[in-house]
Design a protein around this motif. Structure first.
Motif: not given
Length: 332
Positions: A57-58, A284-285, A287, A290, A293
């Motif tokens: 996911a990352v 990113i975390l 988003r 994400v 997920k």
């Protein structure tokens, strides 16, 4: 006699100096160009495991942000110790990233004093926390215990008669129950299994009486009515596990057993690379795709500074060392 006049000698040395400065500039430009090739993201657990799913996911958005492929490499074994050790020995050039869980970083150094082969605080540099998830205390659907107090009462009525499943000695499923035994002054029998799917199967079948489990495996069975969740092990109620009371709310203040995933790199990795990874992964975390997920695995995104991650490892190690030492447990 020198073949250079004083003037020519000075000019010659100047040229050498300029050449050396040019080499440094080229080297600096090469470092600033990171990454120039694909990055390996080591996951010390099998494909399809929650750390593997979190890593992927990352990795995908990280690759887009960095402009290079981020290739997930699964290196499972020994509860995550093998892959963690592999990453700790990699070249500290920014091309090896480790996504691991708390076990190899927190409890492994105490459980494997002789054979671990790496020092989490010396051989690895922190990047960021990725996500956290409480464990869940699960019992069979027909258990007479509807809450933690009733489970403890059953255990006290017949000491040693109740058993619980774990994924092995020294695992969070084992140490969490050992902490409950100590705080509640009860005695239970541990039955180790090869994995959480086997534990939940045994609970559903009534072969064991309880188990602290990762919610990604347990909650499907709870939702279907085949098992019952008595408590979660975070200090505060969880948004991803609504309606399940905490251990603290049921008479055990301070009872906390959190699963977390975090990203590290080999010690000695340049600071600018660490800063870039921390900033990029933190973004990113945030988003929504994400976060969704992670929520599907019952994880809450939890980006951190490198120092905060180090502080977490140190504090967690101190707390679980007390449990391990009380049990006299060694896996060497």
């Amino acid at each position: 006699m020198s073949r250079f006049s004083p003037l020519r000698r000075r000019l010659h040395l100047s040229i050498i100096g300029l050449a050396g400065a040019g080499a440094l500039l080229v080297a600096g430009a090469a470092q600033a160009a990171w990454p120039e090739r694909p990055i390996q993201m080591v996951v010390p657990f099998p494909a399809g495991s929650s750390p593997d799913i979190l890593a992927r996911a990352v990795a995908e958005p990280l690759a887009k942000e960095l402009g290079q492929a981020v290739v997930v490499e699964n290196k499972p074994g020994a509860g995550g110790n093998i892959g963690t050790r592999y990453a700790s020995k990699a070249k500290p050039d920014g091309y090896t990233i480790l996504l691991t869980i708390n076990g190899p970083m927190v409890t492994a150094p105490t459980l494997y004093k002789k054979s671990l082969g790496y020092d989490p605080l010396k051989d690895l540099a922190p990047i960021t926390l990725v996500g956290t998830s409480p464990n869940v205390l699960i019992v069979p659907a027909n258990s007479p215990a509807a809450n933690v107090q009733e489970f403890v009462k059953l255990a006290k009525e017949d000491p040693g008669a109740l058993n619980y499943g774990t994924v092995g000695p020294g695992s969070s499923s084992h140490l969490g129950m050992a902490m409950l035994e100590h705080q509640a002054d009860i005695k239970l029998q541990q039955i180790p299994y090869s994995g959480f799917p086997q534990v939940i199967t045994a609970i559903i079948g009534g072969d064991i009486d309880a188990g602290f489990m990762v919610p990604g495996i347990a909650m499907t069975q709870v939702a279907s009515g085949k098992a019952r969740a008595l408590a979660i092990t975070s200090l505060e109620p969880s948004d991803v596990l609504p309606g399940i009371p905490t251990m603290a709310e049921q008479g055990y203040p301070g009872f906390e057993s959190i699963s977390w995933d975090a990203i590290f790199v080999p010690a000695g990795t340049p600071d600018d690379i660490i800063e870039t990874l921390n900033k990029t992964i933190g973004e990113i975390l945030q988003r929504e795709d994400v976060r969704q997920k992670l929520a599907a695995l019952y994880f809450t995104p939890a980006a951190s500074t490198p120092q905060a991650l180090t502080d977490l490892v140190v504090s967690e190690k101190k707390r679980w060392d007390e449990v391990i030492e009380r049990l006299g447990l060694s896996l060497d």
